[in-house]
Design an enzyme around this catalytic site. Structure first.
Site, PDB file in Angstrom:
ATOM      1  N   LYS A  39      17.153 -24.672 -57.430  1.00  0.00           N
ATOM      2  CA  LYS A  39      18.200 -24.955 -56.440  1.00  0.00           C
ATOM      3  C   LYS A  39      18.229 -23.920 -55.324  1.00  0.00           C
ATOM      4  CE  LYS A  39      23.168 -24.418 -56.027  1.00  0.00           C
ATOM      5  NZ  LYS A  39      23.151 -23.044 -55.529  1.00  0.00           N
ATOM      6  N   ASN A  40      18.197 -22.650 -55.693  1.00  0.00           N
ATOM      7  CA  ASN A  40      18.390 -21.632 -54.654  1.00  0.00           C
ATOM      8  C   ASN A  40      17.165 -21.452 -53.756  1.00  0.00           C
ATOM      9  OD1 ASN A  40      21.003 -21.335 -55.383  1.00  0.00           O
ATOM     10  ND2 ASN A  40      20.735 -19.424 -56.526  1.00  0.00           N
ATOM     11  N   CYS A  78      35.190 -18.898 -51.157  1.00  0.00           N
ATOM     12  CA  CYS A  78      34.401 -18.268 -52.203  1.00  0.00           C
ATOM     13  C   CYS A  78      35.178 -18.261 -53.503  1.00  0.00           C
ATOM     14  CB  CYS A  78      34.039 -16.855 -51.798  1.00  0.00           C
ATOM     15  SG  CYS A  78      35.264 -16.096 -50.764  1.00  0.00           S
ATOM     16  N   ARG A 111      32.927 -12.733 -49.981  1.00  0.00           N
ATOM     17  CA  ARG A 111      31.481 -12.957 -49.815  1.00  0.00           C
ATOM     18  C   ARG A 111      31.124 -12.738 -48.354  1.00  0.00           C
ATOM     19  NH1 ARG A 111      29.170 -17.914 -52.977  1.00  0.00           N
ATOM     20  NH2 ARG A 111      27.352 -16.590 -52.768  1.00  0.00           N
ATOM     21  N   ASP A 122      24.053 -15.325 -62.076  1.00  0.00           N
ATOM     22  CA  ASP A 122      24.267 -16.770 -62.229  1.00  0.00           C
ATOM     23  C   ASP A 122      24.110 -17.241 -63.672  1.00  0.00           C
ATOM     24  OD1 ASP A 122      24.788 -16.866 -59.563  1.00  0.00           O
ATOM     25  OD2 ASP A 122      22.967 -17.928 -58.977  1.00  0.00           O
ATOM     26  N   ARG A 168      26.701 -29.986 -58.187  1.00  0.00           N
ATOM     27  CA  ARG A 168      26.096 -29.315 -57.036  1.00  0.00           C
ATOM     28  C   ARG A 168      24.762 -28.672 -57.425  1.00  0.00           C
ATOM     29  NH1 ARG A 168      28.908 -24.713 -55.678  1.00  0.00           N
ATOM     30  NH2 ARG A 168      27.015 -24.471 -54.519  1.00  0.00           N
TER      31      ARG A 168
HETATM   32  C1  UD1 Z   1      22.894 -16.132 -53.870  1.00  0.00           C
HETATM   33  C2  UD1 Z   1      23.015 -17.335 -54.769  1.00  0.00           C
HETATM   34  C3  UD1 Z   1      24.111 -17.108 -55.799  1.00  0.00           C
HETATM   35  C4  UD1 Z   1      23.875 -15.811 -56.551  1.00  0.00           C
HETATM   36  C5  UD1 Z   1      23.623 -14.651 -55.607  1.00  0.00           C
HETATM   37  C6  UD1 Z   1      23.185 -13.389 -56.327  1.00  0.00           C
HETATM   38  C7  UD1 Z   1      22.350 -19.092 -53.242  1.00  0.00           C
HETATM   39  C8  UD1 Z   1      22.762 -20.293 -52.473  1.00  0.00           C
HETATM   40  N1  UD1 Z   1      23.315 -18.494 -53.951  1.00  0.00           N
HETATM   41  O1  UD1 Z   1      24.130 -16.007 -53.190  1.00  0.00           O
HETATM   42  O2  UD1 Z   1      24.101 -18.190 -56.693  1.00  0.00           O
HETATM   43  O3  UD1 Z   1      24.998 -15.521 -57.349  1.00  0.00           O
HETATM   44  O4  UD1 Z   1      22.596 -14.985 -54.668  1.00  0.00           O
HETATM   45  O5  UD1 Z   1      22.038 -13.614 -57.063  1.00  0.00           O
HETATM   46  O6  UD1 Z   1      21.192 -18.698 -53.254  1.00  0.00           O
HETATM   47  N2  UD1 Z   1      26.775  -9.124 -49.649  1.00  0.00           N
HETATM   48  C9  UD1 Z   1      27.277  -8.341 -48.636  1.00  0.00           C
HETATM   49  N3  UD1 Z   1      26.950  -8.669 -47.346  1.00  0.00           N
HETATM   50  C10 UD1 Z   1      26.157  -9.727 -47.036  1.00  0.00           C
HETATM   51  C11 UD1 Z   1      25.650 -10.507 -48.082  1.00  0.00           C
HETATM   52  C12 UD1 Z   1      25.969 -10.183 -49.393  1.00  0.00           C
HETATM   53  O7  UD1 Z   1      27.992  -7.374 -48.880  1.00  0.00           O
HETATM   54  O8  UD1 Z   1      25.902  -9.965 -45.850  1.00  0.00           O
HETATM   55  C13 UD1 Z   1      27.109  -8.781 -51.056  1.00  0.00           C
HETATM   56  C14 UD1 Z   1      27.882  -9.897 -51.760  1.00  0.00           C
HETATM   57  O9  UD1 Z   1      29.278  -9.766 -51.532  1.00  0.00           O
HETATM   58  C15 UD1 Z   1      27.495  -9.651 -53.212  1.00  0.00           C
HETATM   59  C16 UD1 Z   1      26.050  -9.145 -53.113  1.00  0.00           C
HETATM   60  O10 UD1 Z   1      25.889  -8.686 -51.775  1.00  0.00           O
HETATM   61  O11 UD1 Z   1      28.297  -8.647 -53.773  1.00  0.00           O
HETATM   62  C17 UD1 Z   1      24.986 -10.160 -53.402  1.00  0.00           C
HETATM   63  O12 UD1 Z   1      25.166 -11.287 -52.568  1.00  0.00           O
HETATM   64  P1  UD1 Z   1      23.951 -12.230 -52.148  1.00  0.00           P
HETATM   65  O13 UD1 Z   1      22.735 -11.819 -52.901  1.00  0.00           O
HETATM   66  O14 UD1 Z   1      23.895 -12.267 -50.666  1.00  0.00           O
HETATM   67  O15 UD1 Z   1      24.424 -13.649 -52.659  1.00  0.00           O
HETATM   68  P2  UD1 Z   1      24.226 -15.041 -51.942  1.00  0.00           P
HETATM   69  O16 UD1 Z   1      22.936 -15.055 -51.216  1.00  0.00           O
HETATM   70  O17 UD1 Z   1      25.464 -15.423 -51.201  1.00  0.00           O
END
Ligand code: UD1
Length: 435
Positions: free
Chosen positions: A22-23, A117, A122, A307, A399
């Site tokens: 999915k991701n 979120c 997030r 996850d 989803r």
């Molecule tokens: C993706 C996955 C989600 C998974 C996560 C971590 C998808 C669609 N979703 O989410 O299922 O739980 O990876 O493996 O692929 N952060 C910041 N700033 C940013 C971006 C992230 O501070 O600009 C922080 C977030 O708050 C969190 C951490 O970084 O604490 C990891 O987030 P991230 O790896 O970006 O998760 P997603 O890509 O949103």
């Protein structure tokens, strides 16, 4: 409103085929927007998130054609820059990848802020930092994000991420694929789906090296051409069936996977006393249902994936002894614990740490899926519970899990999906949840 009815207490036996990741899919579909030609994507999971993204691409002018089960052809040759359909964009978090792909292709992007979120704040500051470094002017106003590249094209840059982020890594990599010059992105995420998105882009003519390590080098190209790409299997879907088999007991062969991607999960289940035999593209999971407590902390890959945290915590809630589970990625990812408590679980949560006292069994209860993986967790609990469990809000589960009910039924689970009347006075859900 669909709900699942589960009569628990049956061990699971048989084989289950894992769908595409999915991701990876939710990044590859938006990335296809940059491809000039027909992009054939195989092993695409049939889940509502991919359907929504394909619909968004169609709205933007792409020709999308399902050519077989799990195979689509996307032709974005004639797509012109236009606003994306905001209602749909708000439904899924992964719509943020359209910022990278629209910037790469058109030098401009406008999308909604990714939706609400479910497990804490997030932020997308690292995505914005990346796009800004590549020369885009990014503005956030009234729930919309607009980005405009200077002179209509992004420019390669050196970017150091302050936080290891899956989304930011992929988004910046996608945008940089068509920027002028070379980009070096450091402190990046290393999940298997990062490598998959890089491989997809490379197979369409991009020049990306280092995906899977903590530094990615992207040499921008002027054009991406059509081609065929087959997605990797879904690590988390596979782990979910491993968790179901571990908790319910039985013998399940989880097929069409890459066992190497499962190492962090396999190791924890073995520590709990689950017998796992590894094949080239499958894992055979045998469990008596009698398991030991373990401690774990979720971390970016190759650490234990966040996850999988709700699903494994559910298994630990039935293990002998006390387990401590620490959430190392998200601030608020234990909301499902309230649902498990309704079924008899003994779990206390303090901030990012859950203390889980194993109980001998759960009892069936009416529960809700709070988000995608939380939903999988309560289904696993229902499979092990004495009596009947009713799971509401299963649209979250759909989803991210292709034919969850059908696959579990093929393993002998007593689970059905029924359509119940909508709850009164409750608006349809439109916020996105992670997954
Ligand atoms: C993706 C996955 C989600 C998974 C996560 C971590 C998808 C669609 N979703 O989410 O299922 O739980 O990876 O493996 O692929 N952060 C910041 N700033 C940013 C971006 C992230 O501070 O600009 C922080 C977030 O708050 C969190 C951490 O970084 O604490 C990891 O987030 P991230 O790896 O970006 O998760 P997603 O890509 O949103």
């Amino acid at each position: 409103m669909d709900k699942y009815i589960i009569h628990g207490g049956k061990p699971l036996y048989g084989e289950v085929e894992i769908s595409g990741a999915k991701n990876a899919a939710v990044a590859i579909i938006p990335a296809a927007l940059m491809v000039d030609g027909v992009c054939r994507i195989e092993n695409l999971p049939q889940i509502s998130d991919t359907e929504t993204l394909l619909t968004i691409l169609s709205h933007l002018g792409a020709k999308v054609r399902a050519v077989a089960r799990s195979t689509v052809e996307i032709d974005c040759t004639n797509v012109r820059y236009t606003d994306a359909p905001y209602d749909m964009m708000r439904r899924i978090r992964a719509s943020y990848y359209l910022i990278g792909s629209m910037l790469g292709r058109f030098g401009a992007a406008k999308t909604t802020m990714p939706g609400g979120c479910n497990f804490g704040v997030r932020p997308i500051d690292q995505h914005i930092k990346g796009m800004t470094s590549l020369g885009a002017q990014v503005d956030i106003h009234g729930g919309f994000i607009t980005a405009q590249a200077k002179n209509g094209r992004l420019k390669g840059a050196n970017i150091y991420l302050d936080k290891v982020s899956v989304g930011a890594t992929m988004n910046i990599m996608i945008a940089a694929a068509m920027a002028d010059g070379v980009s070096i992105i450091e402190n990046v995420a290393r999940e298997p789906h990062i490598v998959d998105v890089a491989n997809f882009l490379n197979s369409m003519g991009a020049d990306i090296r280092g995906a899977g390590t903590n530094t990615i080098k992207v040499r921008g190209v002027r054009r991406l051409h059509g081609g065929t790409y087959c997605l990797i299997p879904d690590q988390i879907e596979a782990g979910t069936y491993m968790a179901a088999a571990a908790a319910a007991g039985g013998e399940v062969k989880v097929r069409n996977i890459i066992p190497k991607h499962m190492d962090c999960i396999t190791a924890k289940f073995r520590e709990m006393g689950v017998d796992i035999v590894e094949y080239e593209d499958a894992l055979l999971v045998r469990s008596s249902g009698k398991l030991r407590a373990v401690n774990l902390k979720t971390l970016p890959y190759p650490g234990f994936p966040t996850d999988m945290q709700p699903q494994i915590s559910t298994v630990l809630a039935l293990a002998q002894g006390t387990s401590i589970v620490t959430e190392g990625v998200w601030d608020n990812r234990f909301k499902y614990v309230n649902e498990l408590r309704k079924m008899g679980a003994a779990i206390t949560v303090d901030g990012r740490t859950a203390v889980i006292e194993g109980v001998p069994r759960f009892s069936g209860a009416p529960v809700a899926a709070c988000d995608l993986r939380a939903g999988a967790a309560v289904v696993i609990a229902g499979l092990c519970a004495a009596g009947t469990t009713e799971v509401e809000d299963v649209h979250y589960i759909e989803r991210g899990y292709e034919d969850f009910v059908g696959k579990l039924r093929s393993l002998g689970a007593d689970i059905v999906c029924i359509t119940a009347p909508d709850r009164p006075h409750e608006p349809a859900p439109i916020t996105a949840t992670a997954g």
